[in-house]
Each structure stands twice: as structure tokens, then as C-alpha cells.
Design an enzyme around this catalytic site. Sequence first.
Site, PDB file in Angstrom:
ATOM      1  N   GLU A  99       0.803  -1.230  -0.169  1.00  0.00           N
ATOM      2  CA  GLU A  99       0.680   0.072  -0.004  1.00  0.00           C
ATOM      3  C   GLU A  99       0.587   1.222  -0.509  1.00  0.00           C
ATOM      4  OE1 GLU A  99      -2.968   0.468   3.177  1.00  0.00           O
ATOM      5  OE2 GLU A  99      -3.900   2.413   2.535  1.00  0.00           O
ATOM      6  N   LYS A 229      -8.327 -15.747  16.513  1.00  0.00           N
ATOM      7  CA  LYS A 229      -8.353 -15.273  14.939  1.00  0.00           C
ATOM      8  C   LYS A 229      -9.652 -14.534  14.025  1.00  0.00           C
ATOM      9  CE  LYS A 229      -4.041 -17.976  13.294  1.00  0.00           C
ATOM     10  NZ  LYS A 229      -3.661 -18.889  13.070  1.00  0.00           N
ATOM     11  N   ASP A 304       1.968 -14.518  12.721  1.00  0.00           N
ATOM     12  CA  ASP A 304       0.956 -15.198  12.120  1.00  0.00           C
ATOM     13  C   ASP A 304       0.233 -14.155  11.875  1.00  0.00           C
ATOM     14  OD1 ASP A 304      -1.347 -16.787  11.290  1.00  0.00           O
ATOM     15  OD2 ASP A 304      -1.286 -18.319  13.096  1.00  0.00           O
ATOM     16  N   HIS A 394      -2.852   9.894  -1.071  1.00  0.00           N
ATOM     17  CA  HIS A 394      -3.075   8.785  -1.525  1.00  0.00           C
ATOM     18  C   HIS A 394      -2.500   9.151  -3.460  1.00  0.00           C
ATOM     19  CE1 HIS A 394      -2.983   5.291   1.187  1.00  0.00           C
ATOM     20  NE2 HIS A 394      -3.404   6.200   1.927  1.00  0.00           N
TER      21      HIS A 394
HETATM   22  C1  HMG Z   1       2.108  10.877   2.804  1.00  0.00           C
HETATM   23  C2  HMG Z   1       1.842  12.233   3.970  1.00  0.00           C
HETATM   24  C3  HMG Z   1       2.740  11.141   4.655  1.00  0.00           C
HETATM   25  C4  HMG Z   1       2.303  13.373   3.322  1.00  0.00           C
HETATM   26  O1  HMG Z   1       2.349  14.785   4.364  1.00  0.00           O
HETATM   27  P1  HMG Z   1       3.001  15.204   4.458  1.00  0.00           P
HETATM   28  O2  HMG Z   1       3.346  16.330   6.416  1.00  0.00           O
HETATM   29  O3  HMG Z   1       1.775  16.406   3.755  1.00  0.00           O
HETATM   30  O4  HMG Z   1       4.692  15.669   4.043  1.00  0.00           O
HETATM   31  P2  HMG Z   1       6.032  16.213   4.265  1.00  0.00           P
HETATM   32  O5  HMG Z   1       6.355  16.149   2.865  1.00  0.00           O
HETATM   33  O6  HMG Z   1       6.145  17.787   4.677  1.00  0.00           O
HETATM   34  O7  HMG Z   1       6.611  15.242   5.559  1.00  0.00           O
HETATM   35  C5  HMG Z   1       6.647  14.925   6.191  1.00  0.00           C
HETATM   36  C6  HMG Z   1       7.193  13.394   6.665  1.00  0.00           C
HETATM   37  O8  HMG Z   1       6.441  12.561   6.580  1.00  0.00           O
HETATM   38  C7  HMG Z   1       7.527  11.943   5.991  1.00  0.00           C
HETATM   39  N1  HMG Z   1       7.787  11.551   4.807  1.00  0.00           N
HETATM   40  C8  HMG Z   1       6.518  12.122   3.880  1.00  0.00           C
HETATM   41  N2  HMG Z   1       7.638  12.156   2.538  1.00  0.00           N
HETATM   42  C9  HMG Z   1       7.750  10.322   2.240  1.00  0.00           C
HETATM   43  C10 HMG Z   1       8.144   9.424   1.841  1.00  0.00           C
HETATM   44  N3  HMG Z   1       8.174   9.557   0.566  1.00  0.00           N
HETATM   45  N4  HMG Z   1       8.996   8.411   2.306  1.00  0.00           N
HETATM   46  C11 HMG Z   1       8.976   8.524   3.441  1.00  0.00           C
HETATM   47  N5  HMG Z   1       8.624   9.077   4.392  1.00  0.00           N
HETATM   48  C12 HMG Z   1       7.285  10.578   4.341  1.00  0.00           C
HETATM   49  C13 HMG Z   1       8.721  12.266   7.027  1.00  0.00           C
HETATM   50  O9  HMG Z   1       8.730  11.715   7.850  1.00  0.00           O
HETATM   51  C14 HMG Z   1       8.406  13.888   6.853  1.00  0.00           C
HETATM   52  O10 HMG Z   1       8.876  14.106   8.187  1.00  0.00           O
HETATM   53  P3  HMG Z   1      10.801  14.174   8.250  1.00  0.00           P
HETATM   54  O11 HMG Z   1      10.881  12.869   8.422  1.00  0.00           O
HETATM   55  O12 HMG Z   1      11.011  14.908   6.730  1.00  0.00           O
HETATM   56  O13 HMG Z   1      10.594  15.254   9.230  1.00  0.00           O
HETATM   57  C15 HMG Z   1       1.159  12.142   5.037  1.00  0.00           C
HETATM   58  O14 HMG Z   1      -0.401  13.077   4.379  1.00  0.00           O
HETATM   59  C16 HMG Z   1      -0.292  11.102   5.288  1.00  0.00           C
HETATM   60  O15 HMG Z   1       0.289  10.339   6.463  1.00  0.00           O
HETATM   61  N6  HMG Z   1      -1.385  10.675   4.541  1.00  0.00           N
HETATM   62  C17 HMG Z   1      -1.954   9.788   5.020  1.00  0.00           C
HETATM   63  C18 HMG Z   1      -1.348   8.623   4.306  1.00  0.00           C
HETATM   64  C19 HMG Z   1      -2.085   7.119   4.970  1.00  0.00           C
HETATM   65  O16 HMG Z   1      -1.895   7.040   6.934  1.00  0.00           O
HETATM   66  N7  HMG Z   1      -2.252   5.976   4.481  1.00  0.00           N
HETATM   67  C20 HMG Z   1      -2.805   4.907   5.010  1.00  0.00           C
HETATM   68  C21 HMG Z   1      -3.870   4.029   4.810  1.00  0.00           C
HETATM   69  S1  HMG Z   1      -5.533   4.482   4.411  1.00  0.00           S
HETATM   70  C22 HMG Z   1      -6.126   2.916   4.566  1.00  0.00           C
HETATM   71  O17 HMG Z   1      -5.775   2.028   4.032  1.00  0.00           O
HETATM   72  C23 HMG Z   1      -7.118   3.422   5.579  1.00  0.00           C
HETATM   73  C24 HMG Z   1      -8.271   4.284   5.697  1.00  0.00           C
HETATM   74  C25 HMG Z   1      -7.627   5.487   5.197  1.00  0.00           C
HETATM   75  O18 HMG Z   1      -9.047   3.078   4.448  1.00  0.00           O
HETATM   76  C26 HMG Z   1      -8.953   3.725   7.169  1.00  0.00           C
HETATM   77  C27 HMG Z   1      -9.767   5.019   7.251  1.00  0.00           C
HETATM   78  O19 HMG Z   1     -10.764   4.446   7.198  1.00  0.00           O
HETATM   79  O20 HMG Z   1      -9.626   5.556   8.061  1.00  0.00           O
HETATM   80  N1  NDP Z   2      -2.332 -24.898  17.374  1.00  0.00           N
HETATM   81  C1  NDP Z   2      -3.136 -23.876  16.930  1.00  0.00           C
HETATM   82  O1  NDP Z   2      -4.551 -24.210  17.268  1.00  0.00           O
HETATM   83  C2  NDP Z   2      -2.531 -23.548  16.263  1.00  0.00           C
HETATM   84  C3  NDP Z   2      -1.672 -22.919  15.796  1.00  0.00           C
HETATM   85  N2  NDP Z   2      -0.953 -20.964  15.248  1.00  0.00           N
HETATM   86  C4  NDP Z   2       0.585 -22.205  14.237  1.00  0.00           C
HETATM   87  O2  NDP Z   2       0.998 -22.196  15.777  1.00  0.00           O
HETATM   88  C5  NDP Z   2       2.395 -21.716  16.342  1.00  0.00           C
HETATM   89  C6  NDP Z   2       3.409 -20.825  17.011  1.00  0.00           C
HETATM   90  O3  NDP Z   2       2.829 -21.637  18.458  1.00  0.00           O
HETATM   91  P1  NDP Z   2       3.855 -21.199  19.343  1.00  0.00           P
HETATM   92  O4  NDP Z   2       3.352 -22.394  20.639  1.00  0.00           O
HETATM   93  O5  NDP Z   2       3.841 -20.161  20.024  1.00  0.00           O
HETATM   94  O6  NDP Z   2       5.317 -21.576  18.589  1.00  0.00           O
HETATM   95  P2  NDP Z   2       5.692 -23.241  18.711  1.00  0.00           P
HETATM   96  O7  NDP Z   2       4.677 -24.333  17.995  1.00  0.00           O
HETATM   97  O8  NDP Z   2       6.726 -22.985  16.931  1.00  0.00           O
HETATM   98  O9  NDP Z   2       6.731 -22.916  19.847  1.00  0.00           O
HETATM   99  C7  NDP Z   2       7.984 -22.665  20.587  1.00  0.00           C
HETATM  100  C8  NDP Z   2       8.074 -23.558  21.498  1.00  0.00           C
HETATM  101  O10 NDP Z   2       9.577 -22.829  21.442  1.00  0.00           O
HETATM  102  C9  NDP Z   2      10.107 -23.473  22.522  1.00  0.00           C
HETATM  103  N3  NDP Z   2      10.663 -21.846  23.362  1.00  0.00           N
HETATM  104  C10 NDP Z   2      12.332 -22.116  23.755  1.00  0.00           C
HETATM  105  N4  NDP Z   2      12.490 -20.566  24.150  1.00  0.00           N
HETATM  106  C11 NDP Z   2      11.120 -20.037  24.293  1.00  0.00           C
HETATM  107  C12 NDP Z   2      10.974 -18.807  25.091  1.00  0.00           C
HETATM  108  N5  NDP Z   2      11.545 -18.205  25.699  1.00  0.00           N
HETATM  109  N6  NDP Z   2       9.663 -18.399  25.571  1.00  0.00           N
HETATM  110  C13 NDP Z   2       8.866 -19.589  24.418  1.00  0.00           C
HETATM  111  N7  NDP Z   2       8.716 -20.017  24.413  1.00  0.00           N
HETATM  112  C14 NDP Z   2      10.459 -20.998  24.348  1.00  0.00           C
HETATM  113  C15 NDP Z   2       9.299 -23.881  24.069  1.00  0.00           C
HETATM  114  O11 NDP Z   2       8.943 -24.271  24.093  1.00  0.00           O
HETATM  115  P3  NDP Z   2       8.616 -25.398  25.526  1.00  0.00           P
HETATM  116  O12 NDP Z   2       7.082 -25.451  25.482  1.00  0.00           O
HETATM  117  O13 NDP Z   2       9.089 -26.563  25.587  1.00  0.00           O
HETATM  118  O14 NDP Z   2       8.950 -24.709  26.739  1.00  0.00           O
HETATM  119  C16 NDP Z   2       7.650 -23.320  23.046  1.00  0.00           C
HETATM  120  O15 NDP Z   2       6.964 -24.257  22.631  1.00  0.00           O
HETATM  121  C17 NDP Z   2       2.276 -20.573  14.827  1.00  0.00           C
HETATM  122  O16 NDP Z   2       3.169 -21.524  13.601  1.00  0.00           O
HETATM  123  C18 NDP Z   2       1.319 -20.357  14.706  1.00  0.00           C
HETATM  124  O17 NDP Z   2       0.581 -20.531  12.492  1.00  0.00           O
HETATM  125  C19 NDP Z   2      -1.795 -20.768  15.204  1.00  0.00           C
HETATM  126  C20 NDP Z   2      -3.236 -20.725  15.402  1.00  0.00           C
HETATM  127  C21 NDP Z   2      -3.466 -22.246  16.165  1.00  0.00           C
END
Ligand code: HMG
Ligand code: NDP
Length: 400
Positions: A99, A229, A304, A394
Site C-alpha cells: 500500500e 483469529k 501469524d 494517496h
Molecule cells: C503522505 C504523508 C506522509 C505526507 O505528509 P506531508 O506532511 O504532506 O509530507 P512532508 O513532505 O511535509 O513530510 C512530513 C513527514 O512525512 C514523512 N514522509 C513524507 N514523504 C515521505 C516519503 N516519500 N517517504 C518516507 N517518509 C515520508 C517524513 O517523515 C516527513 O518528515 P521528516 O522526517 O522529513 O521530518 C501524509 O499525507 C500522510 O501520512 N497521509 C496519510 C496516509 C496514510 O496514512 N495512509 C494509510 C492508509 S489509508 C487506509 O488504508 C485506511 C483508511 C483510510 O481507509 C482507513 C479509514 O477508514 O480511515
Molecule cells: N495449534 C493451534 O491451534 C494453532 C497454531 N498456530 C500456530 O502456532 C505457531 C505458534 O505456536 P507456538 O506455541 O508459539 O510456537 P511453536 O510451536 O513454534 O513452539 C515454540 C516453542 O519454543 C520453545 N521456546 C524456546 N524458548 C522459548 C521462550 N523464551 N519462550 C517461550 N517458548 C520458548 C517452547 O518450548 P517449550 O514448550 O518446551 O517450553 C515452545 O513450545 C504458529 O506457527 C502459529 O501459526 C496458530 C493458531 C492456532
Amino acid sequence: MSHQEIIDKLLSGEMKLYQVDKEVDAKEATDIRREFLEQKYDLDLSNISNYTLDMERASARNIENSIGVLQLPMGIAGPMKINGEYCQREVFIPLATSEGALVASINRGASTITASGGANARVVSDIMTRAPAIKCEGVSEALKVKQWFVDNFDELKAIAESTTSHGKLIKIDPILIVGSYVYPRFVFSTGDSMGMNMVTIASEKILDKLAEETSAVHIALSGNVCVDKKPAAINIVEGRGKSVIADILVPKDIVAKKLKTTAEAIVEVNTAKNLVGSAASGAMAFNAHYANMVAAIFLATGQDAAHVVEGSLGITTAENRDGDLYFSVNLPDLPVATVGGGTSLEVAQEGLNILGVAGSNHAKEFAEIVACTVLAGELSLVGALAAGHLARAHQELGRG
Ligand SMILES: CC(C)(COP(=O)([O-])OP(=O)([O-])OC[C@H]1O[C@@H](n2cnc3c(N)ncnc32)[C@H](O)[C@@H]1OP(=O)([O-])[O-])[C@@H](O)C(=O)NCCC(=O)NCCSC(=O)C[C@@](C)(O)CC(=O)[O-]
Ligand SMILES: NC(=O)C1=CN([C@@H]2O[C@H](COP(=O)(O)OP(=O)(O)OC[C@H]3O[C@@H](n4cnc5c(N)ncnc54)[C@H](OP(=O)(O)O)[C@@H]3O)[C@@H](O)[C@H]2O)C=CC1
């Protein structure tokens, strides 16, 4: 059997796709299944075929019927200063998305946060849950089974914890009854893993004990009171995964300079859109786009992806404090991991390494980073809406 002979058997239907793994190694099996598709449908799948990850390893634990690897563009936002309990430093955040304008938006939020002194973040709860569906004769037996869970908690805890060295059963709560069905919600702590495999295995052991000692029948290991989920009120109220809050006070001049608007306008947008608009539409999430940030960082770090639906839940608040902007994001349901699952894939390790959170003892630090990334994106989008800049952004960044 030669490579082409296997493909011919797949084309004729004599062999199933998953049976290829018995004939050749995982890498070649991957190539064969992909070439089968290319030949069957006259396709070019040359991009899916280009990858570096160890398919032998991935096939053993992450994927079945593999045909290659998906590539997504990855960008970086930051530096972003975080004043968390576990993360107290500047970070650069890897983000995988298609996006246009999303990374720019998060980058703008990160820049605003850093210029304001950094975002605060706290993990307020850390649990993973599994709630099976159990069937009884009727409500009176269901109540006895509920009491059985309460009375035997210590023993059930020992049984559950015998299956894992990191998982701990914290409580069984709530225990819901609906007619003859009982749903005990097993609440675990799972260390640095997301924990669903861990708690599922441990929960099954508890149900074995239930079968030994009562006449109740376990119908499904997951009974949808977990709730895994799916968006659910119980997860919002009780928490699931990490529950994290992040907030920031943005000084008036920085609101004007970085976001091109005012605290007053942002509060108005937040009220009209995130609070009233969400209530009017019956939405479960009172925010603008947590899912965007959660999805992009999840994909970049091997989480996940289906848990984006849970991470999308939460409420954004905004306050005008004498022209300064107080802004917060509240994520009650953020399942994240720094070990286990997809985090061991090579690309995920690289994403986690950019953040400095790969491996044990980093899950809460990572959760704080995810919440601050959500704060950054939310702040920027609500700011853009307040300034009337969304469509323009956008138009400029999201269209070829
Ligand atoms: C696009 C901006 C950032 C412009 O923003 P701006 O303020 O016009 O831009 P600017 O040129 O003055 O720059 C400001 C800062 O933006 C950053 N920036 C600026 N340009 C860039 C670039 N090219 N690459 C990386 N960073 C950039 C950068 O950090 C910069 O600050 P600085 O660091 O320079 O001090 C702003 O208008 C904005 O954030 N718009 C919102 C866009 C957005 O959030 N989209 C998300 C998806 S929307 C969606 O999927 C969900 C939706 C909307 O449907 C959900 C809903 O229902 O609400
Ligand atoms: N089974 C299900 O119903 C579902 C499964 N999943 C899937 O499950 C997976 C994640 O399960 P998850 O149990 O997290 O992972 P894993 O099955 O990969 O198991 C992780 C293992 O890591 C070991 N471990 C080593 N170090 C650590 C630590 N510091 N902290 C915790 N555990 C450690 C643990 O062993 P030990 O247990 O011996 O301590 C643990 O069992 C994902 O792939 C996900 O997509 C997602 C949703 C549902």
C-alpha cells in the site's frame, strides 16, 4: 523417478501434490509442484521460484505443498524514540506492504513522536488462551464440571505444565455455560512465543484428565471462546496476547509543523470518526487503521498473519491540552512472538534483527515497538484526515 516423470504423474492424476515430498528433497519437490502448475496452465511462475530461504527447514515446520516464496516490498520507518518499560531507545521499523503512502505515513508519525521526546508504551497484560467446547447432560452436570475445574486447578496446572518448559497455566477463567455446553477459558503465559501450539498441546492434556474423572465429553479442543483469529468482545475485555497501551503528548508547534493541523482538529476527527462513526456502524474497533501497521510489521517479522484480525481491535483517544495533542492507542489483543512459529524463517529473523528483538527475552519489548508503530501510523492518518490531505497523499504516493 525423474523430475519430468513426477510432473507427468501429477498431470495425469496418478500422484498427489503432497506425495512428491516422498520422492525428492523439499527444494526439488517445490520446483516440481511449481512446474506442474506452469505446464498445466501454461504459466510463467519465475518470480515465485526466486528465493533464498531454506525450503528443507520451512517444509518441516512452516508450509505444506510448497511452490516457492512470496516477495513483498519492505520499507523502513524511523528512527522512532520509544520510552517503554522494555524498549528504551530509538528503533527503525521494517514494514512489508504493497500500500503506497503507508510507510511514508508511519515515518511521519515516527518523526512526530521522536521530535516530541518519544512515545510511552506499557504492556498491561500478557496471556494466551484456549477454550475447548465440552458437552454435558444438561445445566446441572455443566455446573458440576465447572466446579471440577475450580476444585482441581492445582493438579490441572501441573498436568498442563508437564508438556512445556515455558508455558504456565495462570487461571481457568471465565468458565462459560450455555445449555449443556461448558467453555473453560485456559489462560496461559507463554514466554516469548505466541503460544498457540504450546497451549493447545497443554490444553489437550487437561481434557484427558477430564475424560478420566467425569462423564463430560470434549467436543472440540477449540470452542471459540479462546477467541483465536476472530474479532471478539471477550478478547477486548479480558485481553489476549499482549495488551499494550502507547501514548504521546505532541507539542502544539510540532502538530502544526509535522502534521499540518491542530490538536483541536485532530480531536474532532477522532471523535467523529473513531468514536461516533465506529459506534454508529457497530464496529468492534474504534480506530482508523491499526490493521495497516500490525499487518506490515507482522509480515516483516514472521508473525501469524491471521492474528492481524485481533491486532486490529482497540480504541484511539485524543485530547486537546491547551493546544498540545495527547494521543493514545490501546491494543487489548496483540499476539506476538520473538521465538517459534514463523519467526524462525530467515527473512523474519532479519526483520526482528533490524529491531534488535530476535530470540528469547524480547517479546514484551517487541510488543511495545508494535504498539508505538501503531501509534505512529494512527497519528499520521488522523492528522492527514484533519488536514484534508488523505486523498492527495494517496494520489501522489499510491498511484502509478
Ligand atoms: C503522505 C504523508 C506522509 C505526507 O505528509 P506531508 O506532511 O504532506 O509530507 P512532508 O513532505 O511535509 O513530510 C512530513 C513527514 O512525512 C514523512 N514522509 C513524507 N514523504 C515521505 C516519503 N516519500 N517517504 C518516507 N517518509 C515520508 C517524513 O517523515 C516527513 O518528515 P521528516 O522526517 O522529513 O521530518 C501524509 O499525507 C500522510 O501520512 N497521509 C496519510 C496516509 C496514510 O496514512 N495512509 C494509510 C492508509 S489509508 C487506509 O488504508 C485506511 C483508511 C483510510 O481507509 C482507513 C479509514 O477508514 O480511515
Ligand atoms: N495449534 C493451534 O491451534 C494453532 C497454531 N498456530 C500456530 O502456532 C505457531 C505458534 O505456536 P507456538 O506455541 O508459539 O510456537 P511453536 O510451536 O513454534 O513452539 C515454540 C516453542 O519454543 C520453545 N521456546 C524456546 N524458548 C522459548 C521462550 N523464551 N519462550 C517461550 N517458548 C520458548 C517452547 O518450548 P517449550 O514448550 O518446551 O517450553 C515452545 O513450545 C504458529 O506457527 C502459529 O501459526 C496458530 C493458531 C492456532
